[in-house]
Design a protein around this motif. Structure first.
Motif, short mmCIF file in Angstrom:
data_model
loop_
_atom_site.label_atom_id
_atom_site.label_comp_id
_atom_site.label_asym_id
_atom_site.label_seq_id
_atom_site.Cartn_x
_atom_site.Cartn_y
_atom_site.Cartn_z
N SER A 189 0.83 -1.21 0.00
CA SER A 189 0.00 0.00 0.00
C SER A 189 0.87 1.26 0.00
O SER A 189 0.59 2.22 -0.72
CB SER A 189 -0.93 0.01 1.22
OG SER A 189 -1.81 -1.08 1.19
N THR A 190 1.93 1.24 0.80
CA THR A 190 2.83 2.39 0.85
C THR A 190 3.55 2.58 -0.48
O THR A 190 3.73 3.71 -0.96
CB THR A 190 3.85 2.22 1.98
OG1 THR A 190 3.17 1.97 3.21
CG2 THR A 190 4.70 3.47 2.15
N ALA A 193 1.03 3.99 -2.96
CA ALA A 193 0.76 5.39 -2.62
C ALA A 193 1.92 6.28 -3.06
O ALA A 193 1.70 7.39 -3.58
CB ALA A 193 0.53 5.52 -1.11
N THR A 196 1.88 6.98 -6.80
CA THR A 196 0.79 7.81 -7.32
C THR A 196 1.18 9.28 -7.35
O THR A 196 0.56 10.08 -8.06
CB THR A 196 -0.48 7.64 -6.47
OG1 THR A 196 -0.21 8.03 -5.12
CG2 THR A 196 -0.98 6.22 -6.51
N LEU A 296 1.29 8.10 2.61
CA LEU A 296 -0.09 7.64 2.49
C LEU A 296 -1.08 8.80 2.59
O LEU A 296 -2.06 8.86 1.84
CB LEU A 296 -0.38 6.61 3.59
CG LEU A 296 0.36 5.27 3.44
CD1 LEU A 296 0.37 4.52 4.76
CD2 LEU A 296 -0.31 4.41 2.36
N GLU A 297 -0.83 9.73 3.51
CA GLU A 297 -1.73 10.88 3.66
C GLU A 297 -1.68 11.77 2.43
O GLU A 297 -2.71 12.28 1.97
CB GLU A 297 -1.34 11.67 4.91
CG GLU A 297 -2.25 12.86 5.18
CD GLU A 297 -1.93 13.56 6.49
OE1 GLU A 297 -2.29 14.75 6.62
OE2 GLU A 297 -1.34 12.91 7.38
N ALA A 299 -1.14 10.84 -0.59
CA ALA A 299 -1.79 10.17 -1.72
C ALA A 299 -3.28 10.01 -1.53
O ALA A 299 -4.07 10.25 -2.46
CB ALA A 299 -1.13 8.82 -1.96
N TRP A 300 -3.71 9.59 -0.34
CA TRP A 300 -5.11 9.17 -0.16
C TRP A 300 -5.83 9.83 1.00
O TRP A 300 -6.97 9.46 1.31
CB TRP A 300 -5.15 7.65 0.02
CG TRP A 300 -4.64 6.89 -1.17
CD1 TRP A 300 -4.82 7.22 -2.49
CD2 TRP A 300 -3.88 5.68 -1.16
NE1 TRP A 300 -4.21 6.29 -3.30
CE2 TRP A 300 -3.62 5.33 -2.53
CE3 TRP A 300 -3.37 4.85 -0.16
CZ2 TRP A 300 -2.90 4.20 -2.89
CZ3 TRP A 300 -2.66 3.72 -0.52
CH2 TRP A 300 -2.43 3.40 -1.87
N THR A 304 -7.35 7.15 5.23
CA THR A 304 -6.69 5.95 4.71
C THR A 304 -5.31 5.79 5.33
O THR A 304 -4.88 4.67 5.64
CB THR A 304 -6.57 6.03 3.18
OG1 THR A 304 -7.87 6.19 2.62
CG2 THR A 304 -5.93 4.76 2.62
N ALA A 305 -4.60 6.91 5.50
CA ALA A 305 -3.26 6.86 6.09
C ALA A 305 -3.31 6.28 7.50
O ALA A 305 -2.45 5.48 7.89
CB ALA A 305 -2.64 8.25 6.12
#
Length: 477
Positions: A189-190, A193, A196, A296-297, A299-300, A304-305
């Protein structure tokens, strides 16, 4: 010099003393245990340190060089673990290799050191997961990454891990597979992210002159310290060798689990490093304490982060869990051989696990979690290198010469080239550690040598008595 006394068992196939450990770990679970222990929180907290140490995006090559050293060393573990699959891993290899000249000294020193360095390495996972808890819970960490509340939480989590270890090995194998899946989700996931919001120009903006061999070559100047970080993140590929007495078909399972886990983690680390370099500005990256959460923050969003940060914390818990699982078995075989304190050789009557090993290493992990990350990494790696890694390099050579008839289900590819690469790598890593860590590791070995002499005097063994030579695994016993 006293002449060795060869056991009467050597006239035939000497059969190792049976133990109550159960062979329940299959190939999938073995690889999962290794990779879960290897990854955990490591790259999520050390990527900023790696970039700061080497000086820029060229840090990505530090992971590659670290993987080469880890793979070369892993092939040593693979041959030794497949030929001598017992509880404790290195203890058995050093016992078999060095018994001819120095009796029980080397295996004693290994156990003496392992009881310290294994839980110290685990304590770094606790330190790291507390840093990520700081992203979820304000006040757990400060700018330095530590608060009194964070340390209390770290101790509490370690206690919960110790409780979780008190179950049968079959249940532990299933639990570790679940933790492995959580780790994969968190890492992948990281990585997704990061890509992206990826800038290739930023990721590959190598420092001018970084690779030159002159005074301005920042890559080579920081490589030694960077390799300490990299090899720390790769440690854990040997966990199944520690659990050798609980692995099914160890001659095939142990080598494959080691090689597959190193290659798999290398790919994940390299992608993660490149992705983070392209997603986070260099100046911000060097000082980040929860870089994955930042990616993560970005990106999403924060929701989600936070969810994936929880998975990262769970993955870190899984890493500590797997490490203490394997490490607690190290003093077990030594105690059964009467080379270490007898209490470490006792199994829980129902769960069939070494109770003293779990409790002792858990307590040391809690103490280590009270210190800073870089201090513990340096101290743990320096102690590990001097008495485990370098000793095993010698052990594979000695055993090939001393025990040519030892059944080796796996023989090291391109021997002795990987052994030489491992030797050079470990020596370089050791001399790159801080002088304090080198001094402390040397002092620990010195104190251990004194402790061994006291033990040898009481037991009337070498150098105060005859050496007892038992080639326990010869002829595939």
């Amino acid at each position: 010099m006293n002449s060795p006394t060869v056991s009467s068992e050597e006239s035939g196939a000497a059969v190792p003393r049976p133990v109550a450990l159960e062979r329940r770990i299959g190939p999938v679970q073995a690889t999962a245990i290794n990779m879960t222990q290897m990854c955990g929180i490591g790259p999520f907290v050390t990527i900023p340190a790696m970039v700061a140490t080497i000086g820029g995006p060229e840090a990505m090559f530090g992971w590659v060089i670290g993987a080469i050293v880890a793979l070369a060393d892993g092939l040593i573990w693979a041959e030794l673990g497949a030929a001598m699959p017992g509880a404790g891993g290195t203890y058995i290899y050093l016992r078999e290799a060095f018994q001819y000249r120095t009796g029980r000294l080397m295996p004693f020193l290994f156990v003496w050191s392992a009881v310290l360095f294994i839980p110290l390495i685990m304590s770094t996972g606790v330190i790291g997961l507390v840093q990520y808890l700081g992203y979820l819970i304000p006040g757990v960490t400060d700018a330095s990454g530590n608060t009194a509340l964070g340390k209390i939480i770290g101790v509490g989590i370690t206690l919960l891990i110790m409780v979780a270890l008190f179950r049968k090995i079959g249940q532990i194998g299933k639990l570790t597979t679940v933790l492995f899946v959580v780790m994969l989700i968190a890492v992948l996931s990281t990585i997704v992210a990061a890509f992206t919001h990826f800038s290739s120009a930023q990721a590959f903006a190598f420092t001018p002159g970084a690779f030159s061999f002159g005074g301005h070559g920042t890559f080579w100047a920081g490589l030694g310290a960077g390799l300490i970080i990299a090899i720390y993140d790769y440690l854990g590929y040997n966990t199944t060798a520690y659990l050798g007495a609980e692995v099914r078909d160890p001659g095939r399972t142990i080598p494959r689990s080691i090689v597959f886990s190193i290659l798999g983690i290398m790919g994940l680390y390299f992608l993660l490093q490149i992705g983070v370099l392209g997603a986070v500005p260099l100046d911000e990256l060097k000082t980040a304490t929860s870089v994955a959460s930042t990616v993560l923050e970005q990106a999403w969003g924060s929701g989600t982060a936070q969810v994936i940060t929880v998975l990262i914390v769970v993955a870190a818990i899984g890493s500590v869990f797997a490490g203490l699982l394997g490490g607690s078995r190290v003093p077990f075989e030594a105690a059964r051989d009467k080379v270490f304190l007898p209490v470490f050789g006792e199994l829980h009557p129902k769960l069939k696990l070494p109770t003293a090993g779990v409790l002792t290493m858990g307590v040391i992990t809690m103490i280590g979690s009270l210190f800073t990350l870089t201090t513990i990494i340096n101290a743990a790696v320096a102690t590990l290198v001097i008495i485990q890694s370098l000793a095993q390099v010698a052990a594979i050579v000695v055993l090939r010469r001393r025990q040519p008839n030892l059944v080796r289900p796996y023989r090291q590819w391109l021997y002795p080239l990987p052994t030489i690469v491992a030797l050079v790598g470990w020596v370089y890593i050791y001399i790159s550690a801080s002088w304090l860590s080198i001094g402390l590791s040397a002092c620990w070995i010195l104190v251990g040598t004194i402790a061994f002499l006291i033990y040898a005097k009481a037991e009337h063994t070498w150098p105060f008595g005859p050496k007892e030579v038992k080639e326990a695994f010869v002829d595939g016993a």
